[in-house]
Design a protein around this motif. Structure first.
Motif, PDB file in Angstrom:
ATOM      1  N   SER A 183      67.610  -9.579  37.219  1.00 55.56           N
ATOM      2  CA  SER A 183      67.397 -10.620  36.209  1.00 55.56           C
ATOM      3  C   SER A 183      68.693 -11.386  35.971  1.00 55.56           C
ATOM      4  CB  SER A 183      66.900  -9.997  34.896  1.00 55.56           C
ATOM      5  OG  SER A 183      65.637  -9.386  35.076  1.00 55.56           O
ATOM      6  N   LYS A 184      69.794 -10.645  35.865  1.00 53.35           N
ATOM      7  CA  LYS A 184      71.099 -11.276  35.654  1.00 53.35           C
ATOM      8  C   LYS A 184      71.521 -12.099  36.869  1.00 53.35           C
ATOM      9  CE  LYS A 184      71.939  -9.589  31.553  1.00 53.35           C
ATOM     10  NZ  LYS A 184      72.001 -10.491  30.362  1.00 53.35           N
ATOM     11  N   VAL A 185      71.288 -11.548  38.056  1.00 53.05           N
ATOM     12  CA  VAL A 185      71.652 -12.248  39.297  1.00 53.05           C
ATOM     13  C   VAL A 185      70.880 -13.561  39.401  1.00 53.05           C
ATOM     14  CG1 VAL A 185      71.390 -12.177  41.816  1.00 53.05           C
ATOM     15  CG2 VAL A 185      72.411 -10.237  40.609  1.00 53.05           C
ATOM     16  N   ASN A 186      69.587 -13.526  39.115  1.00 57.90           N
ATOM     17  CA  ASN A 186      68.769 -14.740  39.207  1.00 57.90           C
ATOM     18  C   ASN A 186      69.172 -15.772  38.153  1.00 57.90           C
ATOM     19  OD1 ASN A 186      67.239 -14.103  41.461  1.00 57.90           O
ATOM     20  ND2 ASN A 186      65.703 -12.998  40.270  1.00 57.90           N
ATOM     21  N   GLU A 187      69.604 -15.311  36.980  1.00 59.19           N
ATOM     22  CA  GLU A 187      70.106 -16.241  35.959  1.00 59.19           C
ATOM     23  C   GLU A 187      71.321 -17.000  36.482  1.00 59.19           C
ATOM     24  OE1 GLU A 187      70.998 -14.256  32.314  1.00 59.19           O
ATOM     25  OE2 GLU A 187      68.936 -13.560  31.999  1.00 59.19           O
ATOM     26  N   ARG A 188      72.256 -16.235  37.097  1.00 59.60           N
ATOM     27  CA  ARG A 188      73.469 -16.866  37.631  1.00 59.60           C
ATOM     28  C   ARG A 188      73.139 -17.799  38.800  1.00 59.60           C
ATOM     29  NH1 ARG A 188      74.643 -13.853  33.908  1.00 59.60           N
ATOM     30  NH2 ARG A 188      76.747 -13.207  33.316  1.00 59.60           N
ATOM     31  N   LEU A 189      72.206 -17.399  39.643  1.00 64.75           N
ATOM     32  CA  LEU A 189      71.845 -18.245  40.786  1.00 64.75           C
ATOM     33  C   LEU A 189      71.240 -19.572  40.322  1.00 64.75           C
ATOM     34  CD1 LEU A 189      70.339 -15.697  43.354  1.00 64.75           C
ATOM     35  CD2 LEU A 189      72.483 -16.957  43.545  1.00 64.75           C
ATOM     36  N   LYS A 190      70.449 -19.525  39.270  1.00 66.33           N
ATOM     37  CA  LYS A 190      69.866 -20.766  38.746  1.00 66.33           C
ATOM     38  C   LYS A 190      70.956 -21.689  38.219  1.00 66.33           C
ATOM     39  CE  LYS A 190      65.336 -18.830  37.686  1.00 66.33           C
ATOM     40  NZ  LYS A 190      64.397 -18.371  36.639  1.00 66.33           N
ATOM     41  N   GLU A 191      71.988 -21.095  37.602  1.00 60.52           N
ATOM     42  CA  GLU A 191      73.121 -21.896  37.126  1.00 60.52           C
ATOM     43  C   GLU A 191      73.834 -22.563  38.298  1.00 60.52           C
ATOM     44  OE1 GLU A 191      75.634 -19.327  34.879  1.00 60.52           O
ATOM     45  OE2 GLU A 191      74.107 -18.860  33.368  1.00 60.52           O
ATOM     46  N   ILE A 237      76.464 -20.681  50.004  1.00 58.11           N
ATOM     47  CA  ILE A 237      77.298 -19.614  50.557  1.00 58.11           C
ATOM     48  C   ILE A 237      78.784 -19.926  50.382  1.00 58.11           C
ATOM     49  CG2 ILE A 237      77.980 -18.490  52.732  1.00 58.11           C
ATOM     50  CD1 ILE A 237      75.029 -18.715  53.594  1.00 58.11           C
ATOM     51  N   GLU A 238      79.143 -21.203  50.474  1.00 58.89           N
ATOM     52  CA  GLU A 238      80.545 -21.604  50.353  1.00 58.89           C
ATOM     53  C   GLU A 238      80.998 -21.779  48.904  1.00 58.89           C
ATOM     54  OE1 GLU A 238      80.562 -25.133  52.682  1.00 58.89           O
ATOM     55  OE2 GLU A 238      80.322 -24.048  54.598  1.00 58.89           O
ATOM     56  N   TYR A 239      80.071 -21.633  47.980  1.00 56.97           N
ATOM     57  CA  TYR A 239      80.382 -21.790  46.556  1.00 56.97           C
ATOM     58  C   TYR A 239      81.332 -20.676  46.099  1.00 56.97           C
ATOM     59  CZ  TYR A 239      79.558 -22.086  41.486  1.00 56.97           C
ATOM     60  OH  TYR A 239      79.697 -22.194  40.126  1.00 56.97           O
ATOM     61  N   ARG A 240      82.319 -21.025  45.279  1.00 52.64           N
ATOM     62  CA  ARG A 240      83.266 -20.042  44.765  1.00 52.64           C
ATOM     63  C   ARG A 240      83.374 -20.181  43.246  1.00 52.64           C
ATOM     64  NH1 ARG A 240      82.147 -18.261  48.684  1.00 52.64           N
ATOM     65  NH2 ARG A 240      83.354 -17.637  50.520  1.00 52.64           N
ATOM     66  N   SER A 241      83.471 -19.032  42.557  1.00 51.74           N
ATOM     67  CA  SER A 241      83.578 -19.046  41.107  1.00 51.74           C
ATOM     68  C   SER A 241      84.521 -17.941  40.637  1.00 51.74           C
ATOM     69  CB  SER A 241      82.197 -18.849  40.478  1.00 51.74           C
ATOM     70  OG  SER A 241      82.277 -18.726  39.079  1.00 51.74           O
ATOM     71  N   ASN A 242      85.223 -18.190  39.528  1.00 49.79           N
ATOM     72  CA  ASN A 242      86.078 -17.165  38.931  1.00 49.79           C
ATOM     73  C   ASN A 242      85.269 -16.191  38.092  1.00 49.79           C
ATOM     74  OD1 ASN A 242      88.476 -18.224  40.021  1.00 49.79           O
ATOM     75  ND2 ASN A 242      88.637 -19.736  38.356  1.00 49.79           N
ATOM     76  N   ASP A 243      84.026 -16.550  37.818  1.00 53.49           N
ATOM     77  CA  ASP A 243      83.112 -15.673  37.084  1.00 53.49           C
ATOM     78  C   ASP A 243      82.612 -14.597  38.052  1.00 53.49           C
ATOM     79  OD1 ASP A 243      80.799 -14.461  36.018  1.00 53.49           O
ATOM     80  OD2 ASP A 243      80.353 -16.207  34.786  1.00 53.49           O
ATOM     81  N   PHE A 244      82.980 -13.336  37.793  1.00 54.24           N
ATOM     82  CA  PHE A 244      82.625 -12.252  38.714  1.00 54.24           C
ATOM     83  C   PHE A 244      81.126 -12.198  38.967  1.00 54.24           C
ATOM     84  CE2 PHE A 244      80.934  -7.972  39.305  1.00 54.24           C
ATOM     85  CZ  PHE A 244      81.609  -7.563  40.452  1.00 54.24           C
ATOM     86  N   TYR A 245      80.339 -12.254  37.917  1.00 51.96           N
ATOM     87  CA  TYR A 245      78.893 -12.084  38.062  1.00 51.96           C
ATOM     88  C   TYR A 245      78.248 -13.253  38.807  1.00 51.96           C
ATOM     89  CZ  TYR A 245      79.552  -8.235  34.842  1.00 51.96           C
ATOM     90  OH  TYR A 245      79.972  -7.064  34.280  1.00 51.96           O
ATOM     91  N   LYS A 246      78.786 -14.451  38.590  1.00 52.24           N
ATOM     92  CA  LYS A 246      78.245 -15.606  39.308  1.00 52.24           C
ATOM     93  C   LYS A 246      78.585 -15.506  40.798  1.00 52.24           C
ATOM     94  CE  LYS A 246      78.093 -19.531  37.138  1.00 52.24           C
ATOM     95  NZ  LYS A 246      78.447 -20.842  36.520  1.00 52.24           N
ATOM     96  N   GLN A 247      79.821 -15.083  41.102  1.00 47.08           N
ATOM     97  CA  GLN A 247      80.208 -14.927  42.502  1.00 47.08           C
ATOM     98  C   GLN A 247      79.429 -13.783  43.152  1.00 47.08           C
ATOM     99  OE1 GLN A 247      82.413 -17.045  44.220  1.00 47.08           O
ATOM    100  NE2 GLN A 247      81.361 -15.966  45.894  1.00 47.08           N
ATOM    101  N   PHE A 248      79.210 -12.718  42.384  1.00 45.09           N
ATOM    102  CA  PHE A 248      78.430 -11.581  42.887  1.00 45.09           C
ATOM    103  C   PHE A 248      77.017 -12.022  43.245  1.00 45.09           C
ATOM    104  CE2 PHE A 248      75.963  -7.552  41.839  1.00 45.09           C
ATOM    105  CZ  PHE A 248      76.303  -6.898  43.011  1.00 45.09           C
ATOM    106  N   ALA A 249      76.420 -12.860  42.412  1.00 43.62           N
ATOM    107  CA  ALA A 249      75.076 -13.361  42.669  1.00 43.62           C
ATOM    108  C   ALA A 249      75.041 -14.190  43.953  1.00 43.62           C
ATOM    109  CB  ALA A 249      74.594 -14.201  41.483  1.00 43.62           C
ATOM    110  N   VAL A 250      76.047 -15.045  44.129  1.00 45.55           N
ATOM    111  CA  VAL A 250      76.125 -15.880  45.339  1.00 45.55           C
ATOM    112  C   VAL A 250      76.309 -15.009  46.577  1.00 45.55           C
ATOM    113  CG1 VAL A 250      77.535 -17.586  46.564  1.00 45.55           C
ATOM    114  CG2 VAL A 250      76.942 -17.944  44.157  1.00 45.55           C
TER     115      VAL A 250
END
Length: 399
Positions: free
Chosen positions: A325-333, A225-238
């Protein structure tokens, strides 16, 4: 594909008039199917070597003509099936000739059931039925067969084929449960007799393996939950992972359909699309922050998953499938970066919500209500097993 067709005197059965019934016997693949031709004779008047009535048998010519007509009907149907390269069993050959059931093939019943599910809005189940239909088509080559053709031998061959395709135990189990459900529909619609039901001896329940636990510790959840990213899609997934955790383990599909109207007097109120249960939960401050982060003026939905462009049910389903599918890809990363012990998906959020509450002493019935499950039995699947530390502590009491 050849079969032997003959009429025999069933002398082991004696009727009230001291005669034995004449039975048409079909032999194929070392399996036998008997059916009465509606005539009986005294065994003494039957030639068992030549399988025909003796010369002194009353109504001999009538019986011989009846036998010839019966055998001819079965042989004609068998030749027709061979010409069309359609498989058949002794039982299904009998059914095709006797015509005591509605003539609908496995393919026809499947297609009809898929269409019925679509019309009633159960598109998810329709897709799973379509998946099994395509699988059976690939396995058998065609589905111009009758349900009576599906016996335990056929089912075992299908199971072996699925294993050869590399499918997991649970995937194989789901496909067989769907096939069993459609077979039950065929029985209800009188497309096949219940006597031929193969799932009495072929147990689908054996096709199951324990689901790997998808819950993680509270500390790991906080790290995500505290994770932060400049990648919009990765942050959206979190953020979607966090929203699901804070709001009762809400399913991704239900998140996708949330609108401003679902927030009433500080509560999130929605109906689960899967179970149609009404969920009313207090809107957590952290969840409200996430909503505000993605709120767009004039947008139809709370999150940028669906839009006004997605009008039909199928368009919406396709869009949700693509985004998850995209969200789960980012979450795995993210999970790999944080060295989380399992692959992260949106479902981990849902399972973890349930497990954290359980470890805090919340009753299963309340968790069940929050998750919108149909029963506590389903909820129990979500709940993680006791941690090793708890087991270790308990073992100290043995001495």
């Amino acid at each position: 594909m050849s079969a032997t067709i003959e009429v025999v005197c069933y002398k082991s059965k004696v009727l009230a008039n001291n005669e034995s019934p004449l039975m048409l016997r079909i032999t194929k693949d070392r399996k036998l199917k008997y059916s009465s031709i509606g005539v009986s004779v005294n065994p003494a008047l039957w030639d068992f070597e030549k399988n025909r009535p003796r010369r002194n048998c009353p109504n001999r010519l009538h019986i011989e003509r009846l036998i010839a007509d019966k055998i001819e009907a079965y042989r004609a149907k068998m030749i027709e099936l061979q010409a069309e390269k359609k498989e058949f069993t002794a039982t299904s050959l009998h059914e095709r000739v006797s015509d005591k059931t509605t003539k609908r093939t496995v393919g026809e019943v499947f297609q009809s059931q898929i269409e019925n599910l679509k019309q009633t809005g159960r598109t998810g189940y329709a897709l799973s039925h379509r998946e099994v239909y395509n699988s059976l088509l690939k396995f058998n080559g065609h589905l111009n067969i009758y349900f009576s053709d599906i016996d335990t031998v056929w089912l075992k061959r299908y199971e072996t084929w699925l294993r050869g395709q590399g499918f997991s135990e649970n995937t194989i189990g789901r496909r067989f449960r769907t096939l069993r459900a459609v077979y039950n529909v065929a029985i209800e619609e009188k497309c096949v007799k219940a006597d031929y039901y193969p799932f009495k001896s072929y147990k689908v329940s054996k096709l199951h393996q324990a689901t790997a636990k998808r819950a993680i510790s509270k500390a790991d959840i906080m790290r995500i939950i505290e994770y932060r990213s400049n990648d919009f899609y990765k942050q959206f997934a979190v953020d979607l992972f966090a929203f699901g955790y804070f709001m009762g383990g809400i399913n991704f599909v239900d998140i996708a359909y949330l609108k401003t109207d679902n927030i009433v007097d500080g509560r999130l109120i929605y109906t689960r699309r899967k179970t149609h249960k009404l969920i009313r939960l207090p809107l957590q401050p952290k969840a409200q922050e996430i909503i505000e982060r993605y709120r767009q003026d004039g947008a139809l939905f709370l999150f940028p998953i669906l839009s006004a462009f997605h009008k039909t049910e199928q368009q919406q389903r396709n869009r949700v499938h693509k985004v998850i599918s995209k969200v789960n890809e980012r979450l795995k990363e993210v999970g790999k970066e944080l060295e989380i012990p399992i692959d992260l998906t949106t479902y981990v959020s849902r399972h973890s919500f349930a497990t954290v509450l359980k470890r805090e002493g919340v009753s299963t019935s309340i968790i069940c209500e929050s998750l919108g499950h149909s029963s506590e039995k389903v909820t129990q699947i979500y709940l993680d097993s006791f941690e090793n530390s708890q087991i270790d502590a308990a073992m100290q009491n043995l001495l």
